[in-house]
Design an enzyme around this catalytic site. Structure first.
Site, PDB file in Angstrom:
ATOM      1  N   VAL A  52       0.943  -1.138  -0.020  1.00  0.00           N
ATOM      2  CA  VAL A  52       0.157  -0.009  -0.088  1.00  0.00           C
ATOM      3  C   VAL A  52       0.664   1.166   0.009  1.00  0.00           C
ATOM      4  O   VAL A  52       1.683   1.443   1.043  1.00  0.00           O
ATOM      5  CB  VAL A  52      -0.824  -0.065   1.206  1.00  0.00           C
ATOM      6  CG1 VAL A  52      -1.715   1.349   1.301  1.00  0.00           C
ATOM      7  CG2 VAL A  52      -1.734  -1.129   1.313  1.00  0.00           C
ATOM      8  N   CYS A  53       0.657   2.074  -0.839  1.00  0.00           N
ATOM      9  CA  CYS A  53       1.668   3.263  -1.207  1.00  0.00           C
ATOM     10  C   CYS A  53       0.925   4.538  -0.718  1.00  0.00           C
ATOM     11  O   CYS A  53      -0.177   4.856  -1.250  1.00  0.00           O
ATOM     12  CB  CYS A  53       2.105   3.360  -2.649  1.00  0.00           C
ATOM     13  SG  CYS A  53       3.432   4.393  -3.030  1.00  0.00           S
ATOM     14  N   LEU A  54       1.415   4.862   0.356  1.00  0.00           N
ATOM     15  CA  LEU A  54       0.704   6.131   1.063  1.00  0.00           C
ATOM     16  C   LEU A  54       1.686   6.740   1.775  1.00  0.00           C
ATOM     17  O   LEU A  54       2.429   6.213   2.634  1.00  0.00           O
ATOM     18  CB  LEU A  54      -0.439   5.611   1.916  1.00  0.00           C
ATOM     19  CG  LEU A  54      -1.595   6.653   2.431  1.00  0.00           C
ATOM     20  CD1 LEU A  54      -2.265   7.187   1.488  1.00  0.00           C
ATOM     21  CD2 LEU A  54      -2.237   5.755   3.300  1.00  0.00           C
TER      22      LEU A  54
END
Length: 352
Positions: free
Chosen positions: A162-164
């Site tokens: 998850v890219c955040l």
């Protein structure tokens, strides 16, 4: 959750959550009593399904091997996790987010987010496994997305990454990063819902390759220098919105595939929830897909607009919805095959 096989809601053959009892004929001139609204077993199950609860084990959790039940954690770690639990228990979770934790493995958490209306993710279920490392909250939690091998968003990888910014997996500004004394799990889950599973996920795309931007999912490439591409992909520009439209069409197809994946392989402790959710939403999903087949843009039920879906998208929806409907029928949903729209007819000009 303690349901027997005979009590499981997906075994019920009813296909609507708002059925009414058939009134008996009465020749009396007295006013009739209001019709009794009869909810399905699935609707009743969802109504009583807690947004936050604890479970006994997480044997299928992505991070189950990262620790064990006997592991001792620092007081700071325990206090922070308990604070997160307290926030959830105080009913601060939105109606579209559900969380399960494990008392014997406080380092593990599982959450599901329901896709919001007006987005290409509407009515879908998106699962995330969370792990609190030993140095939490000095560092953000680890989050794994149940992708099923599908890339439904620039920020959600097929590997589950998850890219955040809040997770430290993407370089954002300071205000978007994890702050040990302020950031919470509630903030993180709401951020995933609002910033990732949003109306126009195309504009989440941060990557460029050799100065050229890929129109994700279609195999097309936009030529030109990076500066020019930054301009044409900008939100609000005709070119940027055109790319976004194609992207959202692909996302909806992948969202339908994610639905099938979830129904066939629901995560532990959410099996009944998944089946009941799709039992109740089946007709709405078919209705929306029919509108897309007839030309409505993704996220809208407005038919025949100038910004309607491409012919390729409309055909893909019509074809794959047969698989989706088959899964709905297995749940006991009735009267779906007859209302599913066929693929659109492509008219060719044969005149010379």
């Amino acid at each position: 959750m303690g349901m027997s096989t005979t009590d499981q809601p997906w075994g019920c053959p009813n296909s609507s959550s708002n059925r009414t009892s058939k009134p008996s004929r009465n020749s009396s001139s007295h006013p009739r009593a209001p019709l009794e609204v009869v909810s399905s077993a699935q609707a009743n199950f969802l109504r009583h399904f807690k947004r936050f609860d604890t479970v006994e084990d997480f044997s299928d959790h992505h991070y189950v091997s990262n620790g064990n039940a006997s592991k001792q954690h620092s007081k700071t770690w325990v206090k922070k996790v308990q604070v997160d639990w307290k926030i959830f228990l105080e009913n601060n979770l939105p109606e579209t987010i559900f969380v399960r934790t494990c008392e014997s493995r406080m380092d593990l958490m599982r959450a599901v987010i329901i896709g919001a209306e007006g987005t290409p993710y509407h009515d879908g279920l998106f699962f995330f496994d969370i792990h609190f490392p030993d140095n939490y909250p000095s560092v953000p939690p680890m989050v794994h997305y149940h992708s099923g091998g599908l890339r439904i968003n620039p920020n959600l990888y097929t590997s589950g990454k998850v890219c955040l910014s809040l997770l430290g997996t993407w370089n954002g500004n300071t205000r978007e990063q994890w702050l040990p004394r302020e950031s919470t799990m509630l903030q993180l889950l709401v951020s995933i819902q609002a910033l990732i599973l949003n109306q126009k996920p195309y504009f989440n795309e941060p990557s460029y390759e050799q100065g050229r931007l890929r129109a994700w999912g279609k195999g097309a490439w936009a030529p030109g220098p990076k500066q020019f591409l930054t301009k044409i992909r900008t939100k609000g520009t005709p070119s940027g919105e055109a790319y976004s439209k194609v992207y959202s069409e692909n996302v909806y197809i992948l969202s339908l595939r994610t639905m099938v994946y979830g129904m066939r392989k629901p995560p532990k402790h959410f099996e009944e929830f998944v089946r009941s959710h799709y039992f109740e939403r089946a007709h709405d999903i078919v209705k929306a897909s029919n509108a897309y087949i007839e030309g409505a843009p993704v996220g809208s039920l407005v038919k025949g607009t100038s910004q309607g879906g491409s012919m390729q998208f409309r055909n893909e929806v019509a074809v794959f919805m047969k698989t989706v409907v088959d899964e709905f029928v297995k749940l006991g949903v009735n009267e779906l095959e007859d209302i599913l729209e066929p693929p659109p007819v492509i008219h060719t000009n044969t005149s010379r």
